[in-house]
Design a protein around this motif. Structure first.
Motif, PDB file in Angstrom:
ATOM      1  N   ARG A 171       0.748  -1.118   0.130  1.00 51.16           N
ATOM      2  CA  ARG A 171       0.041  -0.053   0.032  1.00 51.16           C
ATOM      3  C   ARG A 171       0.705   1.360  -0.036  1.00 51.16           C
ATOM      4  N   VAL A 211      -7.053  -5.411   0.888  1.00 51.00           N
ATOM      5  CA  VAL A 211      -7.499  -5.005   1.984  1.00 51.00           C
ATOM      6  C   VAL A 211      -8.939  -4.562   2.131  1.00 51.00           C
ATOM      7  N   ARG A 253     -11.676  -6.388   4.725  1.00 50.23           N
ATOM      8  CA  ARG A 253     -12.174  -5.627   5.577  1.00 50.23           C
ATOM      9  C   ARG A 253     -13.480  -5.626   5.398  1.00 50.23           C
ATOM     10  N   TYR A 303      -5.979  -5.242   8.554  1.00 49.70           N
ATOM     11  CA  TYR A 303      -5.968  -4.040   9.473  1.00 49.70           C
ATOM     12  C   TYR A 303      -4.696  -3.784   9.909  1.00 49.70           C
ATOM     13  N   GLU A 327      -3.219  -1.712   7.208  1.00 43.65           N
ATOM     14  CA  GLU A 327      -3.541  -0.461   7.293  1.00 43.65           C
ATOM     15  C   GLU A 327      -2.658   0.434   8.328  1.00 43.65           C
ATOM     16  N   ARG A 336       0.942   1.099   6.866  1.00 43.65           N
ATOM     17  CA  ARG A 336       0.681   2.136   5.966  1.00 43.65           C
ATOM     18  C   ARG A 336       0.480   3.595   6.667  1.00 43.65           C
TER      19      ARG A 336
END
Length: 290
Positions: free
Chosen positions: A92, A107, A111, A172, A175, A178
């Motif tokens: 990402r 993702v 998610r 998760y 993210e 990232r």
């Protein structure tokens, strides 16, 4: 505008906690009055661990086995979800558009899917297919496998559970990583580039160590969420704490005692993990600040 002193604020915090504690105690006492049979906590202890003359010491009962399997599942999945999350976080954050698109699709797809649906998809379509080609007997004889893995007969469903939780929690974690990388000021990238570092060296030596300060707190919270989310794999007969609690409640009839004990076990595991995360966070902060 009214400004409260620190002492006043602590007083109100203590008052609120006292009121909430009294409310919880009142609800527990009121529930106990409506229970037709007395609480049998002494019978519950044997469900965790009891002495056995045949084995010459303590042996785990149904809830003890469930707790051990939950710890096994959590330890393995924290490692695998961390690996998946790091891959997704790097994808990402990549400058390559295709890599960013792959990470974004992965993702968003994971998610936005109910975890229960993901459990069934992985178990019936992916887990069974892969399990048929994996030598579980040989894997369970590897070093440390006795502590981290269940017996070979239970490995197919355990493997499906690990894949499911790794994909779901890894999205998760990706993210979180990232966001941590993006929180490092752009000037750090430019300074590292001016020193002649390659992009890999910039990420490994400059950016990622600084990003750890922002990553650790939400990563610890996600680890606690992983422990709680592990209960969902009980639907495919993974013999973790929730599954064993359901089985023991059915056989013993101890409904309130069993679920309060199960809730307490999850609470203790999450609190211990949060404490470990706070210690690691302080050490990372001291390391980055030099």
């Amino acid at each position: 505008m009214m400004v409260f002193s620190r002492r006043t604020s602590l007083f109100f915090d203590a008052l609120i906690l006292l009121v909430l504690g009294g409310l919880v105690l009142h609800l527990v006492a009121h529930s106990a009055e409506n229970v037709t049979s007395p609480w049998e906590w002494q019978a519950l202890w044997r469900a965790f661990f009891h002495t056995s003359p045949e084995h010459g010491g303590l042996v785990p009962g149904p809830l003890g086995l469930g707790l051990i399997n939950t710890l096994r599942l959590a330890c393995v999945t924290i490692i695998t979800a961390g690996i998946v999350g790091h891959i997704l976080g790097l994808l990402r954050s990549s400058r390559v558009r295709l890599a960013r698109m792959v990470g974004m699709v992965w993702v968003n797809l994971t998610r936005n899917m109910p975890p229960l649906v993901l459990v069934f998809i992985v178990h019936f379509f992916l887990g069974d297919t892969l399990s048929a080609h994996i030598p579980w007997e040989a894997i369970t004889r590897l070093p440390l496998a006795e502590y981290l893995l269940p017996p070979a007969s239970r490995m197919p469903v355990f493997f499906s559970a690990v894949i499911t939780l790794s994909l779901y929690e890894g999205a998760y974690v990706g993210e979180i990583i990232r966001a941590g990388i993006n929180s490092v000021p752009a000037g750090q990238w430019e300074a590292a580039a001016s020193l002649g570092f390659s992009r890999f060296q910039r990420m490994r030596l400059i950016i990622f160590p600084q990003a750890l300060r922002f990553i650790m707190p939400p990563l610890t919270a996600q680890g606690a969420s992983l422990i709680k989310d592990s209960a969902i794999v009980s639907v495919i007969s993974v013999q973790e704490l929730t599954f064993q609690g359901t089985e023991y409640m059915t056989s013993s009839g101890l409904m309130g005692e069993v679920w309060l004990a199960v809730a307490g076990c999850y609470l203790v595991m999450c609190l211990v993990l949060s404490g470990v995360g706070q210690v690691m966070e302080r050490r990372v902060t001291r390391f980055v600040r030099g």
